[in-house]
Design a protein around this motif. Sequence first.
Motif, PDB file in Angstrom:
ATOM      1  N   GLU A 172       0.877  -1.183   0.000  1.00  0.00           N
ATOM      2  CA  GLU A 172       0.000   0.000   0.000  1.00  0.00           C
ATOM      3  C   GLU A 172       0.915   1.234   0.000  1.00  0.00           C
ATOM      4  N   TYR A 173       1.287   1.675  -1.203  1.00  0.00           N
ATOM      5  CA  TYR A 173       2.170   2.842  -1.336  1.00  0.00           C
ATOM      6  C   TYR A 173       1.488   3.972  -2.096  1.00  0.00           C
ATOM      7  N   SER A 174       0.172   3.847  -2.356  1.00  0.00           N
ATOM      8  CA  SER A 174      -0.476   4.786  -3.278  1.00  0.00           C
ATOM      9  C   SER A 174      -0.370   6.239  -2.837  1.00  0.00           C
ATOM     10  N   ASN A 175      -0.477   6.486  -1.548  1.00  0.00           N
ATOM     11  CA  ASN A 175      -0.492   7.871  -1.076  1.00  0.00           C
ATOM     12  C   ASN A 175       0.847   8.566  -1.362  1.00  0.00           C
ATOM     13  N   ARG A 194      -7.615  11.124  -8.632  1.00  0.00           N
ATOM     14  CA  ARG A 194      -7.224   9.837  -8.051  1.00  0.00           C
ATOM     15  C   ARG A 194      -6.593  10.025  -6.659  1.00  0.00           C
ATOM     16  N   TYR A 195      -5.827  11.097  -6.515  1.00  0.00           N
ATOM     17  CA  TYR A 195      -5.200  11.374  -5.222  1.00  0.00           C
ATOM     18  C   TYR A 195      -6.284  11.568  -4.151  1.00  0.00           C
ATOM     19  N   LYS A 196      -7.327  12.298  -4.510  1.00  0.00           N
ATOM     20  CA  LYS A 196      -8.445  12.499  -3.570  1.00  0.00           C
ATOM     21  C   LYS A 196      -9.111  11.170  -3.229  1.00  0.00           C
ATOM     22  N   GLU A 197      -9.347  10.381  -4.278  1.00  0.00           N
ATOM     23  CA  GLU A 197      -9.946   9.059  -4.113  1.00  0.00           C
ATOM     24  C   GLU A 197      -9.121   8.216  -3.137  1.00  0.00           C
ATOM     25  N   ILE A 198      -7.803   8.230  -3.347  1.00  0.00           N
ATOM     26  CA  ILE A 198      -6.888   7.439  -2.517  1.00  0.00           C
ATOM     27  C   ILE A 198      -6.987   7.887  -1.057  1.00  0.00           C
ATOM     28  N   ASN A 200      -9.474   9.329   0.405  1.00  0.00           N
ATOM     29  CA  ASN A 200     -10.772   8.910   0.957  1.00  0.00           C
ATOM     30  C   ASN A 200     -10.792   7.423   1.278  1.00  0.00           C
ATOM     31  N   LEU A 201     -10.261   6.621   0.366  1.00  0.00           N
ATOM     32  CA  LEU A 201     -10.224   5.171   0.603  1.00  0.00           C
ATOM     33  C   LEU A 201      -9.460   4.866   1.885  1.00  0.00           C
ATOM     34  N   LEU A 202      -8.274   5.469   2.009  1.00  0.00           N
ATOM     35  CA  LEU A 202      -7.420   5.172   3.162  1.00  0.00           C
ATOM     36  C   LEU A 202      -8.051   5.667   4.463  1.00  0.00           C
ATOM     37  N   LYS A 203      -8.679   6.837   4.374  1.00  0.00           N
ATOM     38  CA  LYS A 203      -9.325   7.406   5.560  1.00  0.00           C
ATOM     39  C   LYS A 203     -10.434   6.482   6.074  1.00  0.00           C
ATOM     40  N   ASN A 204     -11.080   5.792   5.125  1.00  0.00           N
ATOM     41  CA  ASN A 204     -12.175   4.888   5.494  1.00  0.00           C
ATOM     42  C   ASN A 204     -11.713   3.446   5.702  1.00  0.00           C
ATOM     43  N   GLY A 205     -10.402   3.267   5.849  1.00  0.00           N
ATOM     44  CA  GLY A 205      -9.869   1.934   6.112  1.00  0.00           C
ATOM     45  C   GLY A 205      -9.969   0.986   4.933  1.00  0.00           C
ATOM     46  N   LYS A 206     -10.068   1.546   3.709  1.00  0.00           N
ATOM     47  CA  LYS A 206     -10.165   0.684   2.521  1.00  0.00           C
ATOM     48  C   LYS A 206      -8.827   0.606   1.803  1.00  0.00           C
ATOM     49  N   TYR A 207      -8.757  -0.276   0.812  1.00  0.00           N
ATOM     50  CA  TYR A 207      -7.509  -0.485   0.080  1.00  0.00           C
ATOM     51  C   TYR A 207      -7.543   0.294  -1.236  1.00  0.00           C
TER      52      TYR A 207
END
Length: 255
Positions: A172-175, A194-198, A200-207
């Motif tokens: 998990e290196y996307s950020n 995509r950066y925003k999406e990433i 949001n995903l991470l903030k919500n504990g998603k991959y």
Amino acid sequence: MPISVIIVPCLADNYAYLIKCEETGHTSVVDVPDADPISYMLTKLGWKLNTILITHHHSDHIDGVDKLRKLTGAKVIGARSDAYRLPALDIPVVSGDIIKIGSHHSEILDTPGHTIGHISYYFRNAKKIFTGDSLMSLGCGRLFEGTHKVMWETLKTFLELPADTMVYSGHEYSNSNAKFAISVDPSNQRLKERYKEIQNLLKNGKYTVPTSLELEFLINPFLRSAQPEFKNKLNMGQKTDEEVFKFLRTQKDNF
Ligand SMILES: [Zn+2]
């Protein structure tokens, strides 16, 4: 019949992937950073592990292999050329080999650069590729053993695959990758989305995995080293693709 993929986070930021052929029940795992979370997930799902697929020799990808093999009796598959530094292989493979995972086939692709002997598992019909530490979401692996030329050749292998292929990478290196990508391509709207999406995903504990090659072609700077408009943005229009890749990889190493 499709294959199901379950993401198993391991250690600090590694991913292992459970792959099940829905027709036969045959189950594999890609990389074993730690046996415990994988064995826990197998029990929870009621799946029985048949094969362990290794991408490369780094300890955060193989440390749990022997324990998981003992627990499950699964057969271990990995690169023949790296057999001397991998856990004992039941099925050593070379580039171009096709292995059977239930009623599905996985092609072995040689993808060196991060390490020599790194391989990826490509399920052509299921449109999925497991890339370990070679191709990442918005990035590519650090060059521990290969040269820039070797890694660029590897990235070209990925560029030839169908755009609707989904990419499952080892970390998990996307950020942090997105931050670097924006630093070299600040006007790329799709990248900023995509950066925003990433985030949001991470903030919500998603991959943030998997990602599609189609998206990566638009926003992953390393994969874009041969695109004329991107080269121009970098003021490198006259440089070779490999020189552009080398510039980007070196910038990222010092980012
Ligand atoms: Zn690695």
